[in-house]
Design a protein around this motif. Structure first.
Motif, PDB file in Angstrom:
ATOM      1  N   UNK A 177       0.747  -1.431   0.145  1.00 32.25           N
ATOM      2  CA  UNK A 177       0.018  -0.018   0.122  1.00 32.25           C
ATOM      3  C   UNK A 177       0.748   1.184  -0.014  1.00 32.25           C
ATOM      4  N   UNK A 178       1.738   1.313   0.852  1.00 30.39           N
ATOM      5  CA  UNK A 178       2.477   2.707   1.219  1.00 30.39           C
ATOM      6  C   UNK A 178       3.677   2.924   0.028  1.00 30.39           C
ATOM      7  N   UNK A 179       4.089   1.644  -0.821  1.00 30.93           N
ATOM      8  CA  UNK A 179       4.859   1.732  -1.877  1.00 30.93           C
ATOM      9  C   UNK A 179       4.208   2.173  -3.059  1.00 30.93           C
ATOM     10  N   UNK A 180       2.971   1.833  -3.058  1.00 31.08           N
ATOM     11  CA  UNK A 180       2.131   2.015  -4.346  1.00 31.08           C
ATOM     12  C   UNK A 180       1.660   3.584  -4.406  1.00 31.08           C
ATOM     13  N   UNK A 181       1.125   3.825  -3.152  1.00 28.41           N
ATOM     14  CA  UNK A 181       0.316   5.195  -3.224  1.00 28.41           C
ATOM     15  C   UNK A 181       0.824   6.314  -2.681  1.00 28.41           C
ATOM     16  N   UNK A 182       2.089   6.201  -2.163  1.00 27.08           N
ATOM     17  CA  UNK A 182       2.784   7.381  -1.139  1.00 27.08           C
ATOM     18  C   UNK A 182       4.008   7.768  -1.824  1.00 27.08           C
ATOM     19  N   UNK A 183       4.496   9.005  -1.422  1.00 30.83           N
ATOM     20  CA  UNK A 183       5.936   9.400  -1.943  1.00 30.83           C
ATOM     21  C   UNK A 183       6.940   8.615  -1.183  1.00 30.83           C
ATOM     22  N   UNK A 184       8.002   8.592  -1.296  1.00 28.43           N
ATOM     23  CA  UNK A 184       9.306   7.979  -0.912  1.00 28.43           C
ATOM     24  C   UNK A 184       9.373   8.136   0.481  1.00 28.43           C
ATOM     25  N   UNK A 202       7.071   9.737   3.020  1.00 25.48           N
ATOM     26  CA  UNK A 202       5.939   8.743   3.778  1.00 25.48           C
ATOM     27  C   UNK A 202       6.049   7.276   3.647  1.00 25.48           C
ATOM     28  N   UNK A 203       6.533   6.713   2.589  1.00 25.69           N
ATOM     29  CA  UNK A 203       6.705   5.489   2.644  1.00 25.69           C
ATOM     30  C   UNK A 203       7.473   4.683   3.610  1.00 25.69           C
ATOM     31  N   UNK A 204       8.868   5.281   3.530  1.00 29.54           N
ATOM     32  CA  UNK A 204       9.769   5.216   4.689  1.00 29.54           C
ATOM     33  C   UNK A 204       9.347   5.250   6.015  1.00 29.54           C
ATOM     34  N   UNK A 205       8.733   6.273   6.206  1.00 27.27           N
ATOM     35  CA  UNK A 205       8.410   6.586   7.518  1.00 27.27           C
ATOM     36  C   UNK A 205       7.313   5.602   7.923  1.00 27.27           C
ATOM     37  N   UNK A 206       6.423   5.128   7.074  1.00 27.85           N
ATOM     38  CA  UNK A 206       5.237   4.315   7.504  1.00 27.85           C
ATOM     39  C   UNK A 206       5.801   2.867   7.656  1.00 27.85           C
ATOM     40  N   UNK A 207       6.757   2.490   6.920  1.00 26.17           N
ATOM     41  CA  UNK A 207       7.300   1.055   6.945  1.00 26.17           C
ATOM     42  C   UNK A 207       8.058   1.138   8.200  1.00 26.17           C
ATOM     43  N   UNK A 208       8.970   1.864   8.548  1.00 26.73           N
ATOM     44  CA  UNK A 208       9.775   1.899   9.808  1.00 26.73           C
ATOM     45  C   UNK A 208       9.023   2.046  10.953  1.00 26.73           C
TER      46      UNK A 208
END
Length: 172
Positions: A157-164, A166-172
């Motif tokens: 979800x985060x890598x498909x719909x968010x910028x780099x 936000x995706x890094x922050x969400x995953x971590x």
């Protein structure tokens, strides 16, 4: 565990190129390390559930690479992560700075290969654990499955719909 880190540190002190190489490698080591954290937690759940942690270990490890790293590598996340290679532009190896543009040009092909590998890994995971359950060697651990499924959904979800960022922050 003392001599290699000390030599690396001294090499970084002597050579800017080594510093750049370490910075570039660290980006990808972080992806590997993060996927292995989820792997470790999932094996912990297996042990707490009474399963032998050695059963399906390779499949668990591969699945964690797929659910954490594959979404990064099939999206622009791979290109964004590779931007770190731009630091090589003013060194004796400027061709390394061209890696991001090569990745961007070849992303459809890279993505196709990663998706094919991911499908194989998921199928192998299912087949292995189904056989272990059928043989009575493994008991399905629901907490582990919830961890793996939610991690996979979150990563995709985060890598498909968010910028780099936000995706890094969400995953971590």
């Amino acid at each position: 565990l003392t001599v290699p880190p000390l030599l690396l540190f001294l090499s970084m002190y002597i050579s800017d190129w080594v510093v750049y190489a370490v910075v570039a490698a660290e980006v990808f080591i972080d992806i590997y390390h993060s996927s292995m954290q989820t792997f470790g937690i999932s094996k912990f759940y297996d042990v707490k559930h009474g399963n032998n942690p050695a059963l399906g270990r390779k499949q668990d490890m591969r699945l964690n690479w797929v659910i954490y790293a594959a979404p990064i590598f099939v999206t622009m996340g791979l290109y964004e992560h590779s931007q770190v290679f731009g630091i090589f532009e003013h060194t004796l190896t400027p061709y390394l700075a061209k890696i991001p543009s090569w990745l961007k040009e070849n992303l459809p092909y890279i993505s196709s290969v990663i998706i094919a590998i991911s499908v194989y890994v998921i199928f192998d995971y299912y087949k292995t654990f189904k056989n272990l359950i059928d043989e009575g060697k493994y008991s399905l651990c629901y907490t582990k499955m919830i961890l793996l499924i939610t991690t996979a959904i979150c990563c995709v979800y985060v890598w498909s719909f968010y910028n780099f960022v936000i995706a890094i922050l969400a995953i971590n």
